[in-house]
Design a protein around this motif. Sequence first.
Motif, short mmCIF file in Angstrom:
data_model
loop_
_atom_site.label_atom_id
_atom_site.label_comp_id
_atom_site.label_asym_id
_atom_site.label_seq_id
_atom_site.Cartn_x
_atom_site.Cartn_y
_atom_site.Cartn_z
N ARG A 49 0.83 -1.12 0.10
CA ARG A 49 -0.22 0.22 -0.30
C ARG A 49 0.46 2.06 0.13
O ARG A 49 -0.01 2.07 0.48
CB ARG A 49 -0.87 0.28 1.82
N VAL A 50 1.95 1.49 -0.07
CA VAL A 50 3.13 2.44 -0.09
C VAL A 50 3.78 2.75 -1.19
O VAL A 50 4.47 1.54 -1.86
CB VAL A 50 4.15 1.56 1.11
N PRO A 51 4.09 3.71 -1.52
CA PRO A 51 4.79 3.58 -2.77
C PRO A 51 6.12 3.05 -3.17
O PRO A 51 6.29 3.37 -2.27
CB PRO A 51 4.62 5.44 -3.40
N GLN A 52 6.87 3.09 -4.45
CA GLN A 52 7.90 2.25 -4.56
C GLN A 52 8.94 3.45 -3.72
O GLN A 52 9.83 2.91 -2.96
CB GLN A 52 8.57 2.05 -5.74
N SER A 53 8.70 5.03 -3.96
CA SER A 53 9.10 6.02 -3.12
C SER A 53 9.61 6.25 -1.33
O SER A 53 10.59 6.16 -1.46
CB SER A 53 9.23 6.97 -4.24
N MET A 54 8.71 5.21 -1.24
CA MET A 54 8.41 5.63 -0.04
C MET A 54 8.61 4.32 0.99
O MET A 54 8.54 3.92 2.19
CB MET A 54 7.30 6.09 0.42
N GLN A 55 8.89 2.95 0.44
CA GLN A 55 9.37 1.71 0.79
C GLN A 55 10.38 1.22 2.65
O GLN A 55 9.14 0.61 2.64
CB GLN A 55 9.74 0.61 -0.34
N ALA A 120 -0.21 0.99 -5.93
CA ALA A 120 0.20 1.42 -4.94
C ALA A 120 -0.67 2.66 -4.84
O ALA A 120 -1.49 3.86 -5.32
CB ALA A 120 1.70 1.16 -4.07
N PRO A 122 -1.59 5.96 -2.53
CA PRO A 122 -0.66 7.40 -1.94
C PRO A 122 -0.88 7.82 -0.97
O PRO A 122 -1.62 6.80 -0.02
CB PRO A 122 -1.00 8.18 -2.70
N ASP B 73 15.24 4.71 0.44
CA ASP B 73 14.54 5.45 -0.65
C ASP B 73 15.45 5.57 -1.59
O ASP B 73 15.50 5.60 -2.64
CB ASP B 73 13.58 5.48 0.03
N ARG B 137 5.53 -6.89 -7.27
CA ARG B 137 4.50 -6.47 -6.22
C ARG B 137 3.41 -7.19 -5.81
O ARG B 137 2.84 -7.29 -4.74
CB ARG B 137 3.47 -5.70 -6.62
N VAL B 199 14.42 5.79 -6.81
CA VAL B 199 12.93 6.21 -6.99
C VAL B 199 13.01 7.18 -7.84
O VAL B 199 13.90 8.14 -8.61
CB VAL B 199 12.52 6.85 -5.71
#
Lengths: 124, 284
Positions: A49-55, A120, A122, B73, B137, B199
């Motif tokens: 549920r989290v964007p790739q940029s905040m994993q 995901a 946001p 990240d 995913r 990213v």
Amino acid sequence: MVLACAAYVVPAAAMAVIPGVLGTALAYAPLMLANAVCAATLMGARARRVPQSMQALAGVAGRTLVMAGLAAGAALGGVAADLLGPRGAYAVVAIVLALTAVAARPALLRARDRRLRGRAIPAN
Amino acid sequence: MKNDRRNPLLRSRDGRALLITQAAHALAQGMMTVIIPWLILEQGGSLSQAALGFAITFVPFLLLAVPAGIAGDRLARRPMMGAALTTGVVIAATLALVLGAGNPGLWVLYAGAFLIGAVRVFVDAAMFGALAVIAPRDEIMPAQAALAQAFNLGYFGGPAVAGLALVLGAGNAMWMVAGALVLAAVGATTASARLDVRVASDAPRPRVRRGLAFLFLSRNLRALTITGICWSVASGAAISLAVPHLRNDLHVTGAALAAVLGAGVACMMLATPIITRLDRRHAD
């Protein structure tokens, strides 16, 4: 996640009522299994549920909250054991987990992942 | 590859490298949870001082989680893991040398516990970031379960290894911690450059000052986070009560106690296949 929490209730309740070493050992093993299932399900569900940029941030932040919860739980468990004995404390744990599963079910069902696969939500 | 039913982390070299790194790093961290309190007691410290030596390894999470998470990240994960683990090796080796020379003060042990705990925050952050790159995913749940299993194996096996290592002397036990961290660093270096994927620049980026708050902002994440907190409090109580219950109420000690606790850890290893099966059939 609801299933994992609900499954945790059974061995926790068993620890509260089963007499004898063998019975307790048979309850303790599934208790630890339920613990591992809950932990991994929580991390996996959050990662979906989290964007790739905040994993990484989400993972470490979630782990921090869980560690704080574990420490608080250990302290509260000690207080409950002083007041009610270890069996009574395990009964309280089972009740808390049952209430958690029931209370969380509607919100978690709304957040179920089938429609989320591959993308995901946001974070805000 | 679509017919490959193995766990997503076992299918690729990068995944296997992550599992080795995770297990070896968790072994070192698990050993530290016994070695530091043991040494504090051996130097005449009180039980509360020993407990503080255990608890202090978690303090870096409270202080460093947000910056480490953002680094995980934004930065390349292999160098990040390598730097954190190499720092851990240096800290463990320094502690081993100090212990070999004589009894260090409690503050040296506290500092060592804190620094090794800080290493964990950065390794964990890089690990979470790398996992998201490697695992598709829709397979992140079984991948996460496998990584957690590797952690459990090391973290709960670590105290047993530390107990054996302490028989050889405190300095030697710390050298074993350093060795586990070296193994973890080697594991990280065997991964490919895919782990370092950055990213996209237009992706949302959190600000440090927002801290952990973003876990509560969306309805979905809030539900998971609150459920996770409730579970962790209950779980902390359940796990911490096990030994007092077995020892005081049921009078289980020694080998029988170790067998019960060991059976619990062994049972935890079933979590990955169970989660993998459930994930194929049910929503999370």
